[in-house]
Structures are given as structure tokens and as C-alpha cells.
Design an enzyme around this catalytic site. Structure first.
Site, short mmCIF file in Angstrom:
data_model
loop_
_atom_site.label_atom_id
_atom_site.label_comp_id
_atom_site.label_asym_id
_atom_site.label_seq_id
_atom_site.Cartn_x
_atom_site.Cartn_y
_atom_site.Cartn_z
N LYS A 1 -8.02 -0.25 -36.87
CA LYS A 1 -8.28 -1.15 -37.03
C LYS A 1 -8.10 -2.34 -38.28
CE LYS A 1 -7.25 -6.20 -35.19
NZ LYS A 1 -7.76 -7.10 -34.34
N ASP B 1 -6.18 -11.62 -39.72
CA ASP B 1 -5.46 -12.30 -38.55
C ASP B 1 -5.45 -13.96 -38.33
OD1 ASP B 1 -4.10 -12.67 -36.38
OD2 ASP B 1 -5.87 -11.22 -35.30
N LYS C 1 -3.77 -18.99 -34.74
CA LYS C 1 -4.99 -19.66 -34.49
C LYS C 1 -5.43 -21.09 -33.76
CE LYS C 1 -6.69 -14.97 -34.65
NZ LYS C 1 -7.53 -14.41 -33.68
N ASP D 1 -11.25 -9.23 -39.53
CA ASP D 1 -10.58 -8.53 -38.74
C ASP D 1 -10.23 -7.15 -38.08
OD1 ASP D 1 -9.72 -8.36 -36.19
OD2 ASP D 1 -7.85 -9.24 -36.26
N ASP E 1 -1.23 -12.85 -31.22
CA ASP E 1 -2.19 -12.32 -31.59
C ASP E 1 -2.47 -12.11 -31.03
OD1 ASP E 1 -4.05 -13.69 -33.00
OD2 ASP E 1 -4.70 -14.99 -31.94
N ARG F 1 -3.77 -3.97 -31.25
CA ARG F 1 -3.76 -3.31 -30.34
C ARG F 1 -2.16 -2.36 -30.59
NH1 ARG F 1 -3.69 -7.29 -25.37
NH2 ARG F 1 -5.78 -7.77 -26.35
#
Length: 499
Positions: free
Chosen positions: A265, A270, A277, A288, A347, A351
Site C-alpha cells: 500500500k 492520507d 481525519k 501511510d 478513510d 484496502r
């Protein structure tokens, strides 16, 4: 402060100049050359040790004025503890701890006498691990610091390791240094500020591995649209920085052998997107992409030591931003696999990136195994803190190999469950699956989501959110970014997949 400039190996003999480091087992047991080094001390080592309360316990040290008549600047005695219980991991930690002592002493030239009491010998592998520990401890990310005045500049340290068998030690160090370089590359990438390292720049770092014989392909937005990677592309659509998918191939094994595949990933920053966030701590989200950093670092290590295995690294590189074109909660996208995904929280984006990267990898390269690494969930920190990464797998044999390699490499894992019951949490009436199951079992439901894109290939997911950055400092890492995963993946390949 000193910076490690060079590591070399020399034949074991009593050091004569600079700073000397000798090793003492618990109870002050010394090797014959170390005995010679302390022979000039008034009252011998035992008197100085008694005054200082030093007995040779593991990772303790005694800093002494060099014996009169010697050409040494100072003599450091380093404690090994119980010699019979030492592991390669101990030697790696010793290298870091000794380097810290030499930095404290502001040494410019030092010799470490890698000698054990009685007839025991420091192996070449142990010497290589010691050198790796020293190199990793010396790492500091200072690329953006203004240089100090000339008289305040750190001094360079030349470190010599005196060993009984220089040939095997040098051979071991050739491989160990390649691994250390992979860890350092991963640390550098995670430490880079997000305004400097976007998806395009990260992909360019992957392309640099061509110099080591790695084949590299970079897919842009146009190619990914053609492949129908709407899950990955949906994450990137709020950013002005275009996404990339970097594919690295090391062909060191037999042509007919199915490759080992690592998927990372790479969310270079992010914000959380529309599901933004909190501001506090958001600066850490430059890390991230720790999974992608681990993959590129592992490819650097594997190619650098010329591993006899076929290994593929695939990294999905995006930035998650909340502009007017950003993905919305409630959107439904169709992944490359044809699976429809309802976006409940923007967020939960990593995935989505991995869904398309995993499907692409297993479809195109038919790997023997597939392992993804991702700073995926805060929930794994709740479960495991900073000391273990979470392991999820659809294959017990692969999980066992990973756990063994984790122990050997010193990068620990803890296996967590997968089951059909958890799958129900991410069912939705509106699509095939939703991208979050809510607060409970968050790391598990994220892994359940990813499992849908492994397509029965032996697969493991490593959630490294607690270990890639911000973990407690230790003997071999004083950096915010740890480079976690590089040593683990390299160990796995070396132990189980090299011909």
C-alpha cells in the site's frame, strides 16, 4: 556526534590505535586477545569492573582510559551476557549498541575485537549481523537540516571488525549490507516529507532499482483505467497528483518457477479524503506508504544480494485528498475483479488500493504466494501496540513460514483470525461488499475484505500500522521510520524460496 563512514574487516589481533572495543561474557570472561588488551590495566580488568559495577551482563559497557604504554585512545569493554544463549538477533543488537557507545565517545577510528572466551568463535554470519546492526543504528534522516558550521560538523567514524575468519565475515557482510541498504531505502521513503514524495516521485525510486538488474514497469492512470482499476483510481481522484502502479521483477530463480509476490500500500499522504481525519497527528500520514516502502526496500535487498529466487514487488501509489472531485461516502465502485464496493468511509482507502493491486498481481503473474503489507488500520495498534505487526492468512503453511521468518529476522508478527463470521460484517445490501465494517474487529474485517481479492492464491496480509513508524526506538533504529518488513521479507525468501 560521529557518523559511520566505513565498515571493514581485519584479522583478529590486539588493537593498537584509536578506540578499541573488546567483548566480555558474564562473569568477565575474556578471549585471549582481549586478555592481552587489558593486561596493562592497573589491577587488571577485575578492579576497574568492581569499582564500576560491571560484570559482563548483556549490553552493558565499561569505558576505560587506555592502559599506559598502549597506543589506544580508550578501551571499551562490552558485555555479552551468557555466550551459550546468543542468537544472530543478539549480534545485530550488539552492533547497534556498540555503535552508540562509539558515537558517545566521539570516536573517529575504532576496532571491535569480535572474540569470545575459551574456544568459541564468532561466526561469519554473526559478524555480518553485528555490522548490519551498526549500520542501521548509525542511520539518521537529516536531508533537510541546514549544515552546521565546519567546526561543529559530525566526525566520520571508520569501524574495523577484527575477526578470526575474514573471508566468511566479508561474504556474510555482502548479503547483510544489501539488506541494510534495503531497510535504509524504506526508512528514507517513509521519512520524506509529502510535498517531496508523491506517487510519481515514488515510482521513480522504484525505477532506480534497474541499476541492480530489477525489471521495472510503471503504469499510469491511462493504463489503470484500461485495466478497470476503479477501486484504486477512486482513492486518487481527489488529488492533483496522478496515481501510479509500480511493478518490480527480480528474476534470480529458474525460469519455470512461479514467483513470490509482495504487494504494498503506497498512500503517499492520507487526509482521509471527505471522511477527513482530525488535524492532530495528521502529519504522520506521510508514512501511510510504509507498506510500499517495505516492498521496494525488500526488492532492493533481494536484488542487492542476488537472491536465487523469482520475486515480484507491486506497489499502488496514490494520494488521498478531499477536493471537489474526491470520492464520496456512499459511492459504489467496481474493482478490477468485477467486485462492486460501497464506500462508507473514504478513510478506509488502503484496502481499495490493495484490492486492485492484489487482483492485478495474481491475475498477471500467477504467483506461488502473495503477501501484502500495509499501514492499514488503527485497530491493529489497539490490539498489538507497536511491538508486533498483525498477520492474517488464508494458508497455514505460509503463515507458519512467516512466523518463523519473523522470529529469525527480529521483525515480530502475531497471527489474528479470519473466518466467514467476520465476513458478514462487511456485507451490504447495496453492493457486493462495503469498505468498512465499523469499529469492532476493524483489522480483521479489513483483512476479510482483502481476502476477496486473493482469489485462493496462498496469501498473507501484514498490517504494519504499529511498526512502520513511530515505534519505540531500539538498538538498531533511532529513526521515526523503522523500515519494518524489509528484513522479514528477505528472510522469508532466503529461508523458504531460494533454489
Amino acid at each position: 556526534m560521529t557518523k559511520l563512514a566505513k565498515i571493514s574487516f581485519s584479522k583478529a589481533k590486539t588493537p593498537e590505535t584509536g578506540v578499541a572495543v573488546i567483548l566480555a561474557a558474564e562473569g568477565l570472561a575474556l578471549g585471549p586477545l582481549a586478555e592481552e588488551a587489558v593486561s596493562g590495566l592497573a589491577g587488571g580488568l577485575s578492579r576497574a569492573a568492581e569499582i564500576a559495577g560491571f560484570s559482563g551482563k548483556k549490553k552493558t559497557s565499561l569505558d576505560l582510559v587506555a592502559p599506559s604504554g598502549s597506543g589506544l585512545d580508550r578501551l571499551i569493554v562490552f558485555g555479552l551476557g551468557k555466550v551459550a544463549e546468543l542468537t544472530d538477533g543478539d549480534w545485530r543488537a550488539f552492533g547497534g549498541a556498540v555503535l552508540a557507545e562509539l558515537q558517545k565517545a566521539k570516536a573517529e577510528a575504532a576496532t571491535v575485537l569480535l572474540e569470545l572466551p575459551e574456544s568459541a568463535e564468532v561466526t561469519g554470519d554473526a559478524a555480518g549481523e553485528f555490522a548490519m546492526g551498526a549500520k542501521l543504528r548509525a542511520y539518521a534522516f537529516e536531508a533537510y537540516k541546514t549544515p552546521k558550521k565546519d567546526d561543529d560538523k559530525p566526525k566520520d567514524l571508520k569501524l574495523a571488525l577484527a575477526v578470526a575468519d575474514t573471508k566468511t565475515a566479508k561474504k556474510a557482510w555482502t548479503s547483510a549490507e544489501a539488506v541494510a541498504d534495503g531497510v535504509i531505502l524504506a526508512r528514507d521513503l517513509v521519512n520524506e516529507p509529502p510535498n517531496v514524495l508523491g506517487p510519481v516521485e515514488f515510482a521513480a525510486k522504484a525505477s532506480e532499482l534497474k541499476a541492480l538488474g530489477v525489471e521495472v514497469d510503471i503504469l499510469g492512470e491511462k493504463e489503470m483505467k484500461k485495466l478497470k482499476m476503479a477501486a484504486l483510481l477512486g482513492v486518487s481522484q481527489g488529488s492533483s497528483r496522478p496515481p501510479r502502479l509500480a511493478v518490480m521483477r527480480w528474476n534470480g530463480g529458474k525460469k519455470a518457477d512461479a514467483p513470490v509476490a509482495f504487494v504494498g500500500k503506497g498512500v503517499v499522504f492520507d487526509t482521509g479524503g471527505i471522511s477527513i481525519k482530525p488535524a492532530a497527528g495528521m502529519e504522520d500520514m506521510k508514512g501511510d506508504m510504509g507498506g510500499a516502502a517495505a516492498v521496494i526496500g525488500a526488492m532492493r535487498a533481494i536484488a542487492g544480494r542476488k537472491a536465487k529466487a523469482n520475486v515480484i514487488g507491486v506497489i499502488g501509489l496514490v494520494e488521498n485528498m478531499p477536493d471537489g472531485n474526491a470520492q464520496r461516502p456512499g459511492d459504489i465502485v467496481t474493482a478490477m475483479s468485477g467486485t462492486t464496493i460501497e464506500i462508507l468511509n473514504t478513510d478506509a482507502e488502503g484496502r481499495l488500493v490493495l484490492a486492485d493491486a492484489l487482483w492485478y498481481t495474481q491475475q498477471k503473474y500467477k504467483p506461488a504466494i502473495m503477501i501484502d503489507l500495509a499501514t492499514l488500520t488503527g485497530a491493529v495498534l489497539v490490539a498489538l501496540g507497536n511491538h508486533n505487526a498483525g498477520l492474517f492468512s488464508n494458508n497455514d503453511e505460509l503463515a507458519d513460514k512467516l512466523l518463523a521468518s519473523a522470529k529469525a529476522s527480529g521483525e515480530p508478527l502475531w497471527r489474528l483470525p479470519l473466518s466467514a463470521e467476520y465476513d458478514k460484517i462487511i456485507d451490504t445490501p447495496n453492493a457486493d461488499v462495503k469498505n468498512t465494517g465499523g469499529r469492532w474487529a476493524g483489522s480483521i474485517t479489513a483483512a476479510q475484505f482483502l481476502q476477496r481479492f486473493a482469489n485462493d492464491v496462498p496469501w498473507a496480509h501484514l498490517d504494519i500500522a504499529g511498526t512502520a513508524f513511530g515505534a519505540p526506538k531500539d538498538d538498531i533504529c533511532q529513526s521515526w521510520a523503522s523500515g519494518y518488513g524489509v528484513r522479514l521479507l528477505n528472510q522469508l525468501v532466503g529461508d523458504h524460496y531460494e533454489g
